[in-house]
Enzyme design. Sequence first.
Site, PDB file in Angstrom:
ATOM      1  CG  ASP A 191      -2.191   0.786   1.013  1.00  0.00           C
ATOM      2  OD1 ASP A 191      -2.304   1.488  -0.019  1.00  0.00           O
ATOM      3  OD2 ASP A 191      -3.072   0.737   1.888  1.00  0.00           O
ATOM      4  CG  HIS A 330      -9.302  -0.871  -3.940  1.00  0.00           C
ATOM      5  ND1 HIS A 330     -10.367  -0.159  -3.412  1.00  0.00           N
ATOM      6  CD2 HIS A 330      -8.195  -0.385  -3.320  1.00  0.00           C
ATOM      7  CE1 HIS A 330      -9.922   0.697  -2.503  1.00  0.00           C
ATOM      8  NE2 HIS A 330      -8.607   0.586  -2.433  1.00  0.00           N
TER       9      HIS A 330
END
Length: 470
Positions: A191, A330
Site C-alpha cells: 500500500d 479497487h
Amino acid sequence: PVNLSNVQGDILAGIPKKFETTIFFNINNDVAAFRKHLTQVVPLITTTTQAKGTRDSILQHKQNAAAQGVQAALLPVVGVTLGFSQLGLKKIGINDSIGDPVFEQGQLKDAQHLGDKGTITNGQFTPDWLPAFKNGVHGVFVIAGDSIITIEAKIAEIKLKLGLTITEVFRSTGNVRPGPEKGHEHFGFLDGISNPAVKDFDTNPLPGQGTPVRPGIILLGREADPNLAARPSWAVEGSFLAFRYLSQLVPEFDQFLKKNPIPLPGLTPEQGSEFLGARLVGRWKSGAPLDLAPLKDDPILAADPQRNNDFDYSFPEDLQTQDRCPFAAHVRKTNPRNDLQNNTETRRIIRRGIPFGPEVTPSEAQQGKTTHDRGLLFRCYQSVLANGFQFIQVSWANNTGFPFGKPADQVPGFDPIIGQAADPASRIMGGTNPQNATANLGLPAEWVVSKGGEYFFAPSISALKTTFAT
Ligand code: N7H
C-alpha cells in the site's frame, strides 16, 4: 503559493512511521482553559517543512548506510497531527460556516449514505459502529513515530500540557506489519504507492502521478479550491481529514480466493487464487499493477518507483476491455485515470493511515474465520469531502455502473475491497476472469467492515495559534 511552515506535516509530506496512535478526545467544560493550554501544544504539531526535513534526512541516512555497506539504524522520529470535528469547532465557539456541508453534518449522519451497515428503529438509522464514534468526538490527535516509546512520550507531553481540559474517548494504535509484510496492508498487498503530487510542494513528481493537482484540491483557500469563496480566513491552508476505522476479515478473504481460483490454462490452483486477488485489487501483492503486469507478478517492476505507478489504462485494448485489469478492481475504481480521460483532479485525495491489529493466527487461518480485530486506520485529506472521500466511496466504489461507457454486456460491479451493498446478494463484480469478461463473480458480504469514523478539519498552524488557542 503554499506556506509549508503553516500546513500540518501529515497532509502533504506525511510523517515517516513504524507505529501510529490515533486518539479521539472531547473538550471538557472549561473551554477557555482548553484554549489557553492549547497554546502550549501548537509548537508540538508537525509542520510540512519539518516532516519533509525528516523524510529527507532519513533518506540521506539510509543512503549513507548503504554506501558503507551497513544496516541503517532507526532514527528517532515522532510527529503530531491535530484535527477537530464540527462538534469540536462548535464547542470551542467557532461558529462560522467552513463551506463544507459534509463536514458540518458529520460522519455519523453520513454513515447510511456511505453504505455502512446498521439498524433502523423508528425511522432512525444507527450504524454498527464502535460506541465512541456513535457518541461524537470533538477532536483527534494522530501521533506517528519510529517506536511505541517515542510515541508514548509525546502523548504524555501533550497530555501534561492539556491537563484536565480534555477527556480521551478512544484510541487505537497501528503498526507497520513485520518482516517482509512491511508496507503491506492486512490482505497482503503493498500500500501507499499512489498518491497525487501537489503543485507548489512535490517538485519532482514520479511517473504516473500525472499532472500535479493544484494545491486547493487538498488545501482550503488555495489555488483551485472549488469552494474558495465560502471559506473563512482561518480555514485557509487547512484540510479535511476523513477518518475511518475499517476492520478487515482476512481469513475470510483468503478462503474466498482459495475457493475461487481463476481457471486459466497453465495456472495451478494456488496461482489461480493469487491471480484472483490481483484482479480484485488491480495490483499484485508485490504492488506491480495489472495494467503493466497483466498475467504474472513482476516484483522488480513493483519495487521500482519510476515504473510501479506509470500506467493509466491506456493500452489500446484497455478502455473497452478488462483483459489487463477489471473495470471494478479497487485501484481502477478509486482512481480511474484514463477511464475519465485523466480528468480526475477534483477527485484526488491524499491517503495516509496504517494497519492495526495482530497478524492472522494459525487457528484463524485454519478456520477461515476472524477472531481478532484487525484492519486499517484509514485517513485521507481533501479540500471538499463531497468530491473526495465521500464521492469515491458512494459514487464510485458502491456504484455498480462505474466506470461508465463500458460494453453493455459487462457490468463493472462493486469495488470488491471497499464497495458496500445494501443488498448482500447484489454484491457482484464483473470481469475477474479475463477469458470470460461477461461473467459476474458473486462476492460474499463485505470483507472490509466500517466500525466508525469522523470527518475532521486539520487547521493551519497559524489558525491553531490565533483562532483555536488563545
Ligand atoms: Fe485503497 N487494498 O489492500 O486492497 N488501496 N484500500 N482505499 N485506495 C490501494 O496504489 C485498501 C480505501 C484508494 O491511484 C492499494 O498505493 C484496503 C478507501 C485510492 O491507483 C491497495 C482498504 C478508499 C487508491 C488498497 C482500502 C481507498 C488506493 C494499492 C481498506 C477511499 C489509489 C496501493 C481496508 C474511499 C489508487 C497504492 C490509484 C490504493 C487497499 C481503503 C482509495 C492495496 C485494504 C476507504 C484512491
